[in-house]
Design an enzyme around this catalytic site. Sequence first.
Site, PDB file in Angstrom:
ATOM      1  CG  LEU A  81      -1.825  -1.239   1.348  1.00  0.00           C
ATOM      2  CD1 LEU A  81      -2.704  -1.138   2.600  1.00  0.00           C
ATOM      3  CD2 LEU A  81      -2.691  -1.434   0.109  1.00  0.00           C
ATOM      4  CB  ALA A 150       0.694   0.125   5.664  1.00  0.00           C
ATOM      5  CG  ASP A 151       6.348   3.380   2.884  1.00  0.00           C
ATOM      6  OD1 ASP A 151       6.213   4.403   3.579  1.00  0.00           O
ATOM      7  OD2 ASP A 151       7.370   3.146   2.212  1.00  0.00           O
ATOM      8  CB  VAL A 152       0.038   5.364   2.249  1.00  0.00           C
ATOM      9  CG1 VAL A 152      -0.705   6.428   1.451  1.00  0.00           C
ATOM     10  CG2 VAL A 152      -0.198   3.975   1.668  1.00  0.00           C
ATOM     11  CG  ASN A 184       7.728   4.359   6.928  1.00  0.00           C
ATOM     12  OD1 ASN A 184       8.392   4.519   7.952  1.00  0.00           O
ATOM     13  ND2 ASN A 184       7.790   5.191   5.907  1.00  0.00           N
TER      14      ASN A 184
END
Length: 288
Positions: A81, A150-152, A184
């Site tokens: 993501l 998840a790194d949005v 993150n």
Amino acid sequence: MAHRQRTRRTAVERETVDFGVAELLQDPDRPRAWTLLIDGTPQSHVDLDDPGHLEFEYVRRLGHVVDLAAPPGRPLRVLHLGGGALTLARYVAATRPRSGQQVVEIDAALVDLVRRRLPLERTSRIRVRTGDARQVLSRAPEEAFDLLVADVFAAGRTPAHLTSVEFVTAAARALRPDGLYAANVADGAPLAFARGQVATVLAVFPYACLIAEPAVLRGRRFGNVVLVGARRELPIAVLTRLTASDPFSARVVHGEELTRFAAGAAPVTDADAQASPEPPPDLFGPRT
């Protein structure tokens, strides 16, 4: 985002994308390596000749999670993501051939830029979809992935709707029983956001840890915290050795120490979710 970078870089291209201005800066030490920035915030570093090279500290820590998600070389099913320049997806493809990967990126113009200037290997089996990360996650099949990353970030901040128990619960639903969730998170003193995110992950997963530099954990520097959650015990000893040996070494916080870190923080829900803190204006140094 949120990492230290070398300063000897020259802008080679600027292009307006859907959510800002993208810059590609050539790495003077690696002839086919590039840093992607959005509105001045570093997003990704990619070496087309060596996709196994991870430049940014927090991406190296996510790489360690990839390395420990399964025995070496075993293909993984991965949902990313947040896309950027697809650094971690390229790493998975290089270190675990035949892995099936799906990347979700909301900025269609950025996806087009990356495909043109930083093309993927034809054998990479990386599928890129444009759309909102949570909406795509809500349609993911149950127990479909071995790893979810998840790194949005939007304008340097994690959007609020990707910080809640409801979001992490949806991520857990998409993971196989032995799968790993990795996120993150960027924060600075007093680390209230990071503590809330730890409480949120612990509300969904029975096992969790965080990885961060000591200076970030002490609130002395704004930076990245990688959170990992699972339904199975995590390989803490190996992860500790790997992160301690990095150029910028980090600590792995788990068990009772992690519980103490999150003490007093309540899990975040959709009703009270907020975006992560805005990074300090001088975090990334002067603009090129």
